[in-house]
Design a protein around this motif. Sequence first.
Motif, PDB file in Angstrom:
ATOM      1  N   GLU A  17     -27.515 -52.942  79.025  1.00  0.00           N
ATOM      2  CA  GLU A  17     -27.397 -52.018  80.159  1.00  0.00           C
ATOM      3  C   GLU A  17     -28.576 -51.039  80.171  1.00  0.00           C
ATOM      4  O   GLU A  17     -29.105 -50.708  81.228  1.00  0.00           O
ATOM      5  CB  GLU A  17     -26.072 -51.270  80.099  1.00  0.00           C
ATOM      6  N   THR A  18     -28.995 -50.576  78.998  1.00  0.00           N
ATOM      7  CA  THR A  18     -30.155 -49.681  78.899  1.00  0.00           C
ATOM      8  C   THR A  18     -31.414 -50.410  79.346  1.00  0.00           C
ATOM      9  O   THR A  18     -32.217 -49.875  80.112  1.00  0.00           O
ATOM     10  CB  THR A  18     -30.316 -49.159  77.456  1.00  0.00           C
ATOM     11  N   ASP A  19     -31.587 -51.645  78.864  1.00  0.00           N
ATOM     12  CA  ASP A  19     -32.772 -52.428  79.225  1.00  0.00           C
ATOM     13  C   ASP A  19     -32.854 -52.694  80.720  1.00  0.00           C
ATOM     14  O   ASP A  19     -33.946 -52.780  81.284  1.00  0.00           O
ATOM     15  CB  ASP A  19     -32.796 -53.754  78.458  1.00  0.00           C
ATOM     16  N   SER A  20     -31.715 -52.820  81.363  1.00  0.00           N
ATOM     17  CA  SER A  20     -31.703 -53.111  82.802  1.00  0.00           C
ATOM     18  C   SER A  20     -31.731 -51.843  83.649  1.00  0.00           C
ATOM     19  O   SER A  20     -31.750 -51.924  84.880  1.00  0.00           O
ATOM     20  CB  SER A  20     -30.482 -53.958  83.160  1.00  0.00           C
ATOM     21  N   LEU A  68     -45.115 -47.616  65.952  1.00  0.00           N
ATOM     22  CA  LEU A  68     -45.840 -46.354  65.821  1.00  0.00           C
ATOM     23  C   LEU A  68     -45.454 -45.617  64.544  1.00  0.00           C
ATOM     24  O   LEU A  68     -46.308 -45.007  63.889  1.00  0.00           O
ATOM     25  CB  LEU A  68     -45.599 -45.475  67.049  1.00  0.00           C
ATOM     26  N   ARG A  69     -44.181 -45.676  64.187  1.00  0.00           N
ATOM     27  CA  ARG A  69     -43.743 -45.035  62.942  1.00  0.00           C
ATOM     28  C   ARG A  69     -44.369 -45.719  61.729  1.00  0.00           C
ATOM     29  O   ARG A  69     -44.779 -45.055  60.781  1.00  0.00           O
ATOM     30  CB  ARG A  69     -42.222 -45.050  62.840  1.00  0.00           C
ATOM     31  N   ARG A  70     -44.453 -47.060  61.762  1.00  0.00           N
ATOM     32  CA  ARG A  70     -45.109 -47.785  60.658  1.00  0.00           C
ATOM     33  C   ARG A  70     -46.578 -47.402  60.562  1.00  0.00           C
ATOM     34  O   ARG A  70     -47.096 -47.145  59.474  1.00  0.00           O
ATOM     35  CB  ARG A  70     -44.978 -49.302  60.852  1.00  0.00           C
ATOM     36  N   GLU A  71     -47.244 -47.365  61.719  1.00  0.00           N
ATOM     37  CA  GLU A  71     -48.659 -47.008  61.735  1.00  0.00           C
ATOM     38  C   GLU A  71     -48.862 -45.576  61.239  1.00  0.00           C
ATOM     39  O   GLU A  71     -49.779 -45.303  60.462  1.00  0.00           O
ATOM     40  CB  GLU A  71     -49.232 -47.159  63.147  1.00  0.00           C
ATOM     41  N   SER A 127     -37.938 -52.609  74.300  1.00  0.00           N
ATOM     42  CA  SER A 127     -39.393 -52.562  74.115  1.00  0.00           C
ATOM     43  C   SER A 127     -39.834 -51.182  73.645  1.00  0.00           C
ATOM     44  O   SER A 127     -40.753 -51.075  72.824  1.00  0.00           O
ATOM     45  CB  SER A 127     -40.124 -52.977  75.391  1.00  0.00           C
ATOM     46  N   GLU A 128     -39.193 -50.144  74.130  1.00  0.00           N
ATOM     47  CA  GLU A 128     -39.519 -48.791  73.669  1.00  0.00           C
ATOM     48  C   GLU A 128     -39.139 -48.612  72.197  1.00  0.00           C
ATOM     49  O   GLU A 128     -39.870 -47.985  71.429  1.00  0.00           O
ATOM     50  CB  GLU A 128     -38.810 -47.740  74.519  1.00  0.00           C
TER      51      GLU A 128
END
Length: 76
Positions: A30-33, A50-53, A42-43
């Motif tokens: 539901e969030t994705d749609s 980004l956290r890994r980087e 995807s976010e």
Amino acid sequence: MPPGDRSVGQVAKDFDLTETAVRLWVAQAETDSGEREGLTSSERAELAALRRENRRLREDAEILKRATAFFATETR
């Protein structure tokens, strides 16, 4: 009964899953749609990357800081 008419409990039972897992998947879909507020899949993936980087860059900076301190004492 068409697939869209089954309850979360029935779907969970049919696929040997927990209702909690199915409810979370439904909420994420539901969030994705755009039907629900929150981070899309995807976010979430981008945030994790980004956290890994960020963690890697902090580790790199710490290594450089230690190397600088080491070489500063070696040249005295």
